[in-house]
Write a protein that holds these residues in place. Structure first.
Motif, PDB file in Angstrom:
ATOM      1  N   ASN A 219      -3.593  -1.596  -6.377  1.00 33.70           N
ATOM      2  CA  ASN A 219      -3.451  -0.304  -5.699  1.00 33.70           C
ATOM      3  C   ASN A 219      -3.154  -0.482  -4.215  1.00 33.70           C
ATOM      4  OD1 ASN A 219      -3.989   1.008  -8.098  1.00 33.70           O
ATOM      5  ND2 ASN A 219      -6.165   1.288  -7.653  1.00 33.70           N
ATOM      6  N   LYS A 222       0.531  -1.354  -3.885  1.00 32.84           N
ATOM      7  CA  LYS A 222       1.349  -0.147  -4.055  1.00 32.84           C
ATOM      8  C   LYS A 222       1.261   0.740  -2.819  1.00 32.84           C
ATOM      9  CE  LYS A 222       2.062   3.785  -7.181  1.00 32.84           C
ATOM     10  NZ  LYS A 222       1.588   4.458  -8.416  1.00 32.84           N
ATOM     11  N   ALA A 274      -5.840   4.877  -4.062  1.00 36.17           N
ATOM     12  CA  ALA A 274      -5.168   5.412  -5.246  1.00 36.17           C
ATOM     13  C   ALA A 274      -5.609   6.831  -5.578  1.00 36.17           C
ATOM     14  CB  ALA A 274      -5.435   4.500  -6.450  1.00 36.17           C
TER      15      ALA A 274
END
Length: 356
Positions: A219, A222, A274
């Motif tokens: 996460n 990302k 996230a």
């Protein structure tokens, strides 16, 4: 093929690409390098050792020839610094008192230095990998990454194959090689973008292993815009999110601790980035622990907060019997708590049992 030579100390130069040096010191003059070695690399201790016991012929410097019959010391720059500082005609750029004492205590002042001469730098680099990455004189993580970047230039464009080859060369794993190189890319981005200046840190102040640990969480990858910890080029890095992440992990300008705290809390940060609501809370100034409550949803966060409040009030009640010296301000604070609790109960009750 390497050959053993005896080189004059005056013909030996520091390696301008030494992985142990911060990037801003690479290709700098001797004074700047010596100053760093004196202040950061325990050069005085090494001066005392060489001065008392002489230069150990069984561990020669590793050198490559350069212009004008001179040599670049690819392995042994710290020893070269100690040798230079033992010479009384060399003015110390720092710690002059300690340098003087080390010189006065010395019995040996070597100027004819044993060295293994190699034809080119590449012949030495593989050896350094075993010695300093998996060997007995291990470099720190950032120095390893800088070294690997130099080795990387000998391989083709395919990152995956290059990382496998590098791993075989240094006796490591491809995933570890990739993570170090990706971390170095991020450090260089932080330096080039001015982020390090904004948080008043130098690249060598950054706990590099903390950065490489962080990019091991999907996460987090990302969030900052890399596909994974092997995304060495980081072409889609998100500048704003990367700066947020970097500050949460490293910036202490607003206190003695970072927002992250330590590496044990990366799992919380991985959840928070996230979750939109948890991320908003963190951005608004909540602690990481408080923001993490929202990763299970607002209702679960509310229930956890209510339980914590109840536990704290219960503990305060049990402490009353041993708390001497209470005054009117304590009475006022307990009254505010009482009113807040009544208002909270009223709000929850109206939601659960609405009046028709």
């Amino acid at each position: 093929m390497a050959k053993l030579i005896t080189a004059k100390l005056t013909d030996l130069d520091f390696d301008p690409l030494n992985p142990r040096l911060p990037s801003h010191l690479q290709n700098q003059n001797d004074d700047e390098v010596l100053k760093y070695l004196l202040l950061e690399c325990n050069l005085i201790e090494l001066m005392l050792s060489i001065g008392q016991q002489n230069f150990f012929i069984g561990e020669p410097l590793l050198v490559v020839p350069t212009k004008g019959k001179r040599y670049i010391v690819v392995e042994g720059n710290r020893r070269l610094g100690a040798l230079k500082m033992l010479q009384k005609e060399t003015p110390p750029p720092a710690l002059s008192g300690q340098v003087k004492q080390a010189r006065e205590a010395a019995q040996f002042f070597p100027v004819d230095i044993p060295a293994l001469q190699f034809e080119n730098r590449d012949e030495i680099l593989t050896y350094l990998g075993y010695r300093h990455i998996t060997g007995i004189k291990e470099w720190d993580a950032l120095a390893k990454a800088r070294y690997l970047k130099q080795l990387r230039q000998r391989h083709g464009e395919d990152h995956a194959e290059a990382h496998k080859s590098l791993a075989r060369e240094i006796g490591s794993k491809a995933a570890h090689v990739a993570k170090l190189l990706t971390g170095l890319t991020l450090i260089e981005n932080a330096k080039d973008s001015g982020l390090l200046d904004r948080i008043k840190m130098r690249e060598d102040d950054i706990p590099f292993s903390l950065l490489t640990t962080g990019i091991g969480y999907p996460n987090i990858c990302k969030f900052i815009g890399i596909s994974n910890s092997a995304d060495v080029d980081a072409e889609n890095l998100k500048p704003d999110e990367f700066e947020e992440f970097f500050k949460w992990v490293f910036d202490k300008s607003h206190g003695s601790h970072t927002k992250l705290g330590d590496s044990r809390h990366f799992d919380k940060l991985n959840r928070v980035v996230a979750n939109d609501q948890a991320l908003d809370e963190l951005r608004r100034g909540a602690t990481l622990e408080a923001a993490d409550l929202y990763t299970s949803g607002p209702l679960e966060a509310l229930r956890i907060l209510l339980k914590e409040a109840e536990d704290r009030i219960t503990k305060a009640q049990s402490t009353l019997s041993i708390a001497d010296g209470m005054d009117i301000s304590d009475v006022a604070q307990s009254e505010r708590i009482r009113r807040t609790a009544i208002a909270l109960h009223s709000s929850i009750n109206s939601l659960v049992n609405p009046v028709e």
